[in-house]
Design a protein around this motif. Structure first.
Motif, PDB file in Angstrom:
ATOM      1  N   THR A   1       0.942  -1.034   0.072  1.00  0.00           N
ATOM      2  CA  THR A   1      -0.129   0.111  -0.154  1.00  0.00           C
ATOM      3  C   THR A   1       0.951   1.248   0.016  1.00  0.00           C
ATOM      4  O   THR A   1       1.968   1.321   0.267  1.00  0.00           O
ATOM      5  N   GLU A   2       0.298   2.237  -0.279  1.00  0.00           N
ATOM      6  CA  GLU A   2       0.972   3.502  -0.086  1.00  0.00           C
ATOM      7  C   GLU A   2       0.817   4.365   0.835  1.00  0.00           C
ATOM      8  O   GLU A   2      -0.175   4.034   1.795  1.00  0.00           O
ATOM      9  N   MET A   3       1.961   4.886   1.490  1.00  0.00           N
ATOM     10  CA  MET A   3       1.995   5.802   2.542  1.00  0.00           C
ATOM     11  C   MET A   3       0.725   6.564   2.677  1.00  0.00           C
ATOM     12  O   MET A   3       0.416   7.355   1.636  1.00  0.00           O
ATOM     13  N   GLY A   4       0.252   6.579   3.704  1.00  0.00           N
ATOM     14  CA  GLY A   4      -1.187   7.484   4.038  1.00  0.00           C
ATOM     15  C   GLY A   4      -2.406   6.696   3.759  1.00  0.00           C
ATOM     16  O   GLY A   4      -3.534   7.140   4.402  1.00  0.00           O
ATOM     17  N   GLN A   5      -2.437   5.508   3.364  1.00  0.00           N
ATOM     18  CA  GLN A   5      -3.502   4.724   3.091  1.00  0.00           C
ATOM     19  C   GLN A   5      -3.855   4.028   4.228  1.00  0.00           C
ATOM     20  O   GLN A   5      -2.940   3.704   5.327  1.00  0.00           O
ATOM     21  N   GLU A   6      -5.240   3.618   4.538  1.00  0.00           N
ATOM     22  CA  GLU A   6      -5.600   2.697   5.604  1.00  0.00           C
ATOM     23  C   GLU A   6      -5.495   1.343   5.013  1.00  0.00           C
ATOM     24  O   GLU A   6      -5.598   0.989   3.894  1.00  0.00           O
ATOM     25  N   VAL A   7      -4.832   0.671   6.098  1.00  0.00           N
ATOM     26  CA  VAL A   7      -4.543  -0.973   6.158  1.00  0.00           C
ATOM     27  C   VAL A   7      -5.439  -1.787   7.008  1.00  0.00           C
ATOM     28  O   VAL A   7      -5.495  -1.227   8.205  1.00  0.00           O
ATOM     29  N   THR A   8      -6.084  -2.757   6.559  1.00  0.00           N
ATOM     30  CA  THR A   8      -6.940  -3.646   7.551  1.00  0.00           C
ATOM     31  C   THR A   8      -6.494  -5.082   7.335  1.00  0.00           C
ATOM     32  O   THR A   8      -6.565  -5.512   6.361  1.00  0.00           O
ATOM     33  N   LEU A   9      -6.083  -5.369   8.503  1.00  0.00           N
ATOM     34  CA  LEU A   9      -5.681  -6.700   8.405  1.00  0.00           C
ATOM     35  C   LEU A   9      -6.640  -7.716   9.488  1.00  0.00           C
ATOM     36  O   LEU A   9      -7.061  -7.255  10.270  1.00  0.00           O
ATOM     37  N   ARG A  10      -6.786  -9.122   8.742  1.00  0.00           N
ATOM     38  CA  ARG A  10      -8.183  -9.729   9.214  1.00  0.00           C
ATOM     39  C   ARG A  10      -7.534 -11.050  10.012  1.00  0.00           C
ATOM     40  O   ARG A  10      -6.529 -11.817   9.518  1.00  0.00           O
ATOM     41  N   CYS A  11      -8.340 -11.374  10.807  1.00  0.00           N
ATOM     42  CA  CYS A  11      -7.747 -12.869  11.648  1.00  0.00           C
ATOM     43  C   CYS A  11      -8.989 -13.547  12.077  1.00  0.00           C
ATOM     44  O   CYS A  11      -9.917 -12.967  12.656  1.00  0.00           O
ATOM     45  N   LYS A  12      -8.963 -14.934  11.768  1.00  0.00           N
ATOM     46  CA  LYS A  12      -9.847 -15.643  12.355  1.00  0.00           C
ATOM     47  C   LYS A  12      -9.450 -16.760  13.332  1.00  0.00           C
ATOM     48  O   LYS A  12      -8.608 -17.574  12.786  1.00  0.00           O
ATOM     49  N   PRO A  13      -9.584 -16.567  14.583  1.00  0.00           N
ATOM     50  CA  PRO A  13      -8.861 -17.827  15.317  1.00  0.00           C
ATOM     51  C   PRO A  13      -9.430 -18.934  15.487  1.00  0.00           C
ATOM     52  O   PRO A  13     -10.539 -19.321  15.015  1.00  0.00           O
ATOM     53  N   ILE A  14      -8.534 -19.679  16.168  1.00  0.00           N
ATOM     54  CA  ILE A  14      -9.334 -21.331  16.037  1.00  0.00           C
ATOM     55  C   ILE A  14     -10.647 -21.213  17.037  1.00  0.00           C
ATOM     56  O   ILE A  14     -10.627 -20.506  17.979  1.00  0.00           O
ATOM     57  N   SER A  15     -11.451 -22.084  16.630  1.00  0.00           N
ATOM     58  CA  SER A  15     -12.856 -22.033  17.490  1.00  0.00           C
ATOM     59  C   SER A  15     -12.380 -22.627  18.861  1.00  0.00           C
ATOM     60  O   SER A  15     -12.090 -23.481  19.134  1.00  0.00           O
ATOM     61  N   GLY A  16     -12.966 -21.937  19.589  1.00  0.00           N
ATOM     62  CA  GLY A  16     -13.066 -22.323  21.341  1.00  0.00           C
ATOM     63  C   GLY A  16     -11.812 -21.815  21.745  1.00  0.00           C
ATOM     64  O   GLY A  16     -11.670 -21.712  23.257  1.00  0.00           O
ATOM     65  N   HIS A  17     -10.936 -20.921  21.300  1.00  0.00           N
ATOM     66  CA  HIS A  17      -9.818 -20.246  21.871  1.00  0.00           C
ATOM     67  C   HIS A  17     -10.251 -19.062  22.366  1.00  0.00           C
ATOM     68  O   HIS A  17     -10.936 -18.227  21.719  1.00  0.00           O
ATOM     69  N   ASP A  18     -10.005 -18.719  23.814  1.00  0.00           N
ATOM     70  CA  ASP A  18     -10.528 -17.733  24.283  1.00  0.00           C
ATOM     71  C   ASP A  18      -9.697 -16.462  24.130  1.00  0.00           C
ATOM     72  O   ASP A  18      -9.722 -15.389  24.376  1.00  0.00           O
TER      73      ASP A  18
ATOM     74  N   TYR B   1       2.947  -9.246  10.098  1.00  0.00           N
ATOM     75  CA  TYR B   1       1.942  -9.094  11.192  1.00  0.00           C
ATOM     76  C   TYR B   1       1.230 -10.438  11.282  1.00  0.00           C
ATOM     77  O   TYR B   1       0.490 -10.926  10.628  1.00  0.00           O
ATOM     78  N   PHE B   2       1.416 -10.952  12.787  1.00  0.00           N
ATOM     79  CA  PHE B   2       0.841 -12.352  12.814  1.00  0.00           C
ATOM     80  C   PHE B   2      -0.074 -12.085  13.793  1.00  0.00           C
ATOM     81  O   PHE B   2      -0.253 -11.321  14.908  1.00  0.00           O
ATOM     82  N   CYS B   3      -1.245 -13.075  13.537  1.00  0.00           N
ATOM     83  CA  CYS B   3      -2.241 -13.242  14.622  1.00  0.00           C
ATOM     84  C   CYS B   3      -2.061 -14.645  15.465  1.00  0.00           C
ATOM     85  O   CYS B   3      -1.635 -15.599  14.624  1.00  0.00           O
ATOM     86  N   ALA B   4      -2.152 -14.869  16.673  1.00  0.00           N
ATOM     87  CA  ALA B   4      -2.184 -16.136  17.250  1.00  0.00           C
ATOM     88  C   ALA B   4      -3.391 -16.355  17.904  1.00  0.00           C
ATOM     89  O   ALA B   4      -4.082 -15.207  18.862  1.00  0.00           O
ATOM     90  N   SER B   5      -3.741 -17.351  18.558  1.00  0.00           N
ATOM     91  CA  SER B   5      -4.858 -17.676  19.334  1.00  0.00           C
ATOM     92  C   SER B   5      -4.243 -18.778  20.294  1.00  0.00           C
ATOM     93  O   SER B   5      -3.420 -19.768  19.918  1.00  0.00           O
ATOM     94  N   SER B   6      -4.883 -18.913  21.478  1.00  0.00           N
ATOM     95  CA  SER B   6      -4.730 -19.998  22.518  1.00  0.00           C
ATOM     96  C   SER B   6      -5.967 -20.054  23.382  1.00  0.00           C
ATOM     97  O   SER B   6      -6.769 -19.363  23.424  1.00  0.00           O
ATOM     98  N   LEU B   7      -5.964 -21.340  23.901  1.00  0.00           N
ATOM     99  CA  LEU B   7      -7.076 -21.798  24.723  1.00  0.00           C
ATOM    100  C   LEU B   7      -6.864 -21.110  26.231  1.00  0.00           C
ATOM    101  O   LEU B   7      -7.870 -20.608  26.891  1.00  0.00           O
TER     102      LEU B   7
END
Lengths: 111, 113
Positions: free
Chosen positions: B13-30, B90-96
């Motif tokens: 992306t170019e400087m100044g732009q908005e960036v959205t990163l998405r994550c779906k965790p493992i079901s049941g992880h709090d 950028y990493f997303c992580a989940s855990s129980l």
């Protein structure tokens, strides 16, 4: 050293040899974990050792923990080219409230 | 379970732009964590959620960064406006449980030009 610091920073060995990586830390821990990261991928959890344990095995992996020296080691026996990756230790303390990754050891296993 | 799923895998992306990163965790992880990885600083914890509630955002570098978790199966990390120094993986992580093993996604490699 910082909390959770691996040694060496980089290690290069021949296939079939054993690889040993060390992790030192400062604060008393609840547990210590080792992770592997292949190039361009996320970290993969390998093994968790609790503060009251001294040694754990998982396949070709052997982890030791010496709480008196505040250090842990990860031994990979009979290494393979596929073991080439970065290995991170993570120290967990304050009853899980703090979880700190070290800078990692880059392991290269040459065929 | 398909593990932790992140999208996109790469973002330029170019400087100044908005960036959205998405994550779906493992079901049941709090617990859900957002990390940033760079050569210079290694892995840095940005923010983590417990049961969809932000618990610790002290690692968020600036007000340009924000994270939300509207439900148990989805989280976003937004950077607005983006800057070249935000370039990282950028990493997303989940855990129980907090303090147990984390499951990481494959990461989003962000390049801001």
């Amino acid at each position: 050293s910082q909390q959770g610091e691996e040694d060496p920073q980089a290690l290069s060995i021949q296939e079939g040899e054993n690889a040993t990586m060390n992790c030192s830390y400062k604060t008393s821990i609840n547990n210590l974990q080792w992770y592997r990261q292949n190039s361009g991928r996320g970290l993969v959890h390998l093994i968790l050792i609790r503060s009251n344990e001294r040694e754990k095995h998982s396949g070709r992996l052997r982890v030791t923990l010496d709480t008196s020296k505040k250090s842990s080691s990860l031994l990979i026996t009979a290494s393979r080219a596929a073991d080439t990756a970065s290995y991170f230790c993570a120290t967990v303390f304050n009853y899980g409230q703090n979880f700190v990754f070290g800078p990692g050891t880059r392991l290269s296993v040459l065929p | 379970d398909a593990g932790v799923i992140q999208s996109p895998r790469h973002e330029v992306t170019e400087m100044g732009q908005e960036v959205t990163l998405r994550c779906k965790p493992i079901s049941g992880h709090d617990y859900l964590f957002w990390y940033r990885q760079t050569m210079m600083r290694g892995l840095e914890l940005l923010i983590y959620f417990n049961n969809n509630v932000p618990i610790d955002d002290s690692g968020m570098p600036e007000d340009r960064f924000s994270a939300k978790m509207p439900n148990a199966s989805f989280s976003t990390l937004k950077i607005q406006p983006s800057e070249p120094r935000d370039s990282a993986v950028y990493f997303c992580a989940s855990s129980l449980l907090r303090g147990n093993g984390y499951t990481f996604g494959s990461g989003t490699r962000l390049t801001v030009v």
